[in-house]
Design a protein around this motif. Structure first.
Motif, PDB file in Angstrom:
ATOM      1  N   MET A   8       0.874  -1.162   0.000  1.00 25.50           N
ATOM      2  CA  MET A   8       0.000   0.000   0.000  1.00 25.50           C
ATOM      3  C   MET A   8       0.908   1.207   0.000  1.00 25.50           C
ATOM      4  SD  MET A   8      -3.135   0.790   0.080  1.00 25.50           S
ATOM      5  CE  MET A   8      -4.389   1.880   0.671  1.00 25.50           C
ATOM      6  N   GLY A   9       1.148   1.797  -1.138  1.00 24.94           N
ATOM      7  CA  GLY A   9       2.067   2.927  -1.212  1.00 24.94           C
ATOM      8  C   GLY A   9       1.310   4.220  -1.360  1.00 24.94           C
ATOM      9  N   TRP A 171     -11.525 -10.131  -4.111  1.00 28.49           N
ATOM     10  CA  TRP A 171     -10.306 -10.824  -3.672  1.00 28.49           C
ATOM     11  C   TRP A 171      -9.070 -10.081  -4.167  1.00 28.49           C
ATOM     12  CZ3 TRP A 171      -6.147 -13.159  -6.079  1.00 28.49           C
ATOM     13  CH2 TRP A 171      -5.319 -13.939  -5.249  1.00 28.49           C
ATOM     14  N   LEU A 172      -9.107  -9.676  -5.432  1.00 26.32           N
ATOM     15  CA  LEU A 172      -7.955  -8.929  -5.978  1.00 26.32           C
ATOM     16  C   LEU A 172      -7.752  -7.617  -5.235  1.00 26.32           C
ATOM     17  CD1 LEU A 172      -8.487  -9.336  -9.830  1.00 26.32           C
ATOM     18  CD2 LEU A 172      -6.544 -10.221  -8.526  1.00 26.32           C
ATOM     19  N   ARG A 173      -8.853  -6.890  -5.035  1.00 27.22           N
ATOM     20  CA  ARG A 173      -8.707  -5.570  -4.409  1.00 27.22           C
ATOM     21  C   ARG A 173      -8.211  -5.692  -2.974  1.00 27.22           C
ATOM     22  NH1 ARG A 173      -6.983  -2.419  -6.420  1.00 27.22           N
ATOM     23  NH2 ARG A 173      -8.500  -1.679  -7.925  1.00 27.22           N
ATOM     24  N   SER A 174      -8.684  -6.725  -2.258  1.00 27.08           N
ATOM     25  CA  SER A 174      -8.248  -6.802  -0.858  1.00 27.08           C
ATOM     26  C   SER A 174      -6.778  -7.230  -0.760  1.00 27.08           C
ATOM     27  CB  SER A 174      -9.154  -7.710  -0.028  1.00 27.08           C
ATOM     28  OG  SER A 174      -9.146  -8.977  -0.590  1.00 27.08           O
ATOM     29  N   LEU A 179      -3.587  -2.256  -7.465  1.00 27.84           N
ATOM     30  CA  LEU A 179      -3.708  -2.882  -8.793  1.00 27.84           C
ATOM     31  C   LEU A 179      -4.829  -2.240  -9.616  1.00 27.84           C
ATOM     32  CD1 LEU A 179      -2.915  -5.375 -10.614  1.00 27.84           C
ATOM     33  CD2 LEU A 179      -4.686  -6.645  -9.384  1.00 27.84           C
ATOM     34  N   ASN A 180      -4.555  -2.045 -10.901  1.00 31.03           N
ATOM     35  CA  ASN A 180      -5.636  -1.650 -11.809  1.00 31.03           C
ATOM     36  C   ASN A 180      -6.460  -2.886 -12.137  1.00 31.03           C
ATOM     37  OD1 ASN A 180      -5.393   1.203 -12.327  1.00 31.03           O
ATOM     38  ND2 ASN A 180      -3.431   0.717 -13.307  1.00 31.03           N
ATOM     39  N   ILE A 181      -7.752  -2.818 -11.804  1.00 30.78           N
ATOM     40  CA  ILE A 181      -8.650  -3.961 -12.043  1.00 30.78           C
ATOM     41  C   ILE A 181      -9.756  -3.502 -12.989  1.00 30.78           C
ATOM     42  CG2 ILE A 181     -10.188  -5.660 -10.993  1.00 30.78           C
ATOM     43  CD1 ILE A 181      -8.753  -5.153  -8.306  1.00 30.78           C
ATOM     44  N   GLU A 197     -18.236  -1.380  -5.728  1.00 34.65           N
ATOM     45  CA  GLU A 197     -18.110  -1.889  -4.354  1.00 34.65           C
ATOM     46  C   GLU A 197     -17.038  -2.963  -4.243  1.00 34.65           C
ATOM     47  OE1 GLU A 197     -22.642  -1.166  -2.901  1.00 34.65           O
ATOM     48  OE2 GLU A 197     -21.918  -3.229  -3.053  1.00 34.65           O
ATOM     49  N   ALA A 198     -16.949  -3.775  -5.278  1.00 32.71           N
ATOM     50  CA  ALA A 198     -15.954  -4.857  -5.244  1.00 32.71           C
ATOM     51  C   ALA A 198     -14.534  -4.322  -5.400  1.00 32.71           C
ATOM     52  CB  ALA A 198     -16.261  -5.876  -6.345  1.00 32.71           C
TER      53      ALA A 198
END
Ligand SMILES: O=C(CO)[C@@H](O)[C@H](O)COP(=O)(O)O
Ligand SMILES: [Fe+2]
Length: 234
Positions: A8-9, A171-174, A179-181, A197-198
């Motif tokens: 987390m930068g 899952w990716l965001r947490s 990350l760009n999703i 929200e996800a």
């Protein structure tokens, strides 16, 4: 090259709206693209299909190159729904594509494709189809600039959004706050809330934007929803 998406930068994620022109009038590709950009699109999501990886065909690098000649400065993402994605890296780089997004399912050698895309001077997008679990991506995430979670089976525009893909985005965001999703398929004003929200921040929307009477408003509304969520967490 590896990008550490876990830490987390200080990077502040932003919302980007990339309309898909798949269901637009492709005989007017340039005019349609210019209109979408004037209405607030951040980038163009160009769906390339080969009739093999997916049961449909669109266009390839010659068309992208012609479009680039008329639109020099906009971020082009090509969504490569093709078998053997390695094959088109050089032609797409020559067409001055900014990001080459390919599918995990289309190659036996994800790291090699990522490396070749980077060597060709493009950003790396890595996508998965709905039936592919998200954890297969874990060892490749740091090789990519963006992860694409398909929210329909790739191949056609205008399909229904698959809500059950949202746990993959969560899952990716947490696990990867920076990350760009990207989400792609059936995304529009009706379905943007769960995406936001996800934790999705790159939003591809085809039919909902193209067929709307007011594409500008549709893109503005989606952006507002996503930005609200992005601002919550930081
Ligand atoms: O990649 C694809 C389909 O395979 C997409 O980019 C869609 O074409 C987006 O269109 P809508 O589902 O929003 O109509
Ligand atoms: Fe797409």
């Amino acid at each position: 090259m590896r990008v550490n998406h876990r830490k987390m930068g200080s990077k502040q994620l932003t919302c980007k709206i990339g309309p898909s022109i798949l269901n637009a009038d492709l005989s007017n590709l340039h005019e349609e693209s210019v209109r979408l950009l004037a209405d607030g699109a951040d980038y163009l999501h160009l769906d390339v299909m080969d009739g093999h990886f997916v049961p449909n065909m669109t266009f390839g690098h010659p068309v992208v190159k012609c479009l680039r000649a008329k639109i020099p400065d906009v971020f082009f993402e090509t969504h490569m729904m093709v078998s053997n994605p390695e094959q088109w890296i050089t032609p797409m780089a020559d067409a001055k594509v900014n990001q080459y997004t390919f599918h995990f399912e289309a190659t036996e050698n994800v790291p090699l494709v990522c490396r070749k895309i980077r060597e060709a001077g493009m950003k790396v997008g890595l996508g998965i189809k709905p039936k592919t679990p998200v954890d297969v991506l874990e060892k490749y995430i740091d090789l990519a600039d963006m992860i694409l979670i398909m929210t329909v089976e790739p191949g056609f525009g205008g399909q229904s959004f698959m809500y059950d893909m949202m746990p993959k985005v969560k899952w990716l965001r947490s696990n990867y706050p920076e990350l760009n999703i990207e989400v792609d398929g059936g995304v529009g004003p009706e379905t943007i809330h769960p995406c936001a929200e996800a934790g999705a921040n790159m939003i591809v929307s085809g039919t909902a934007v193209i067929k709307s009477k007011d594409p500008k408003q549709v893109m503005e509304d989606m952006r507002e929803t996503v930005e609200k969520e992005l601002n919550k967490c930081c």
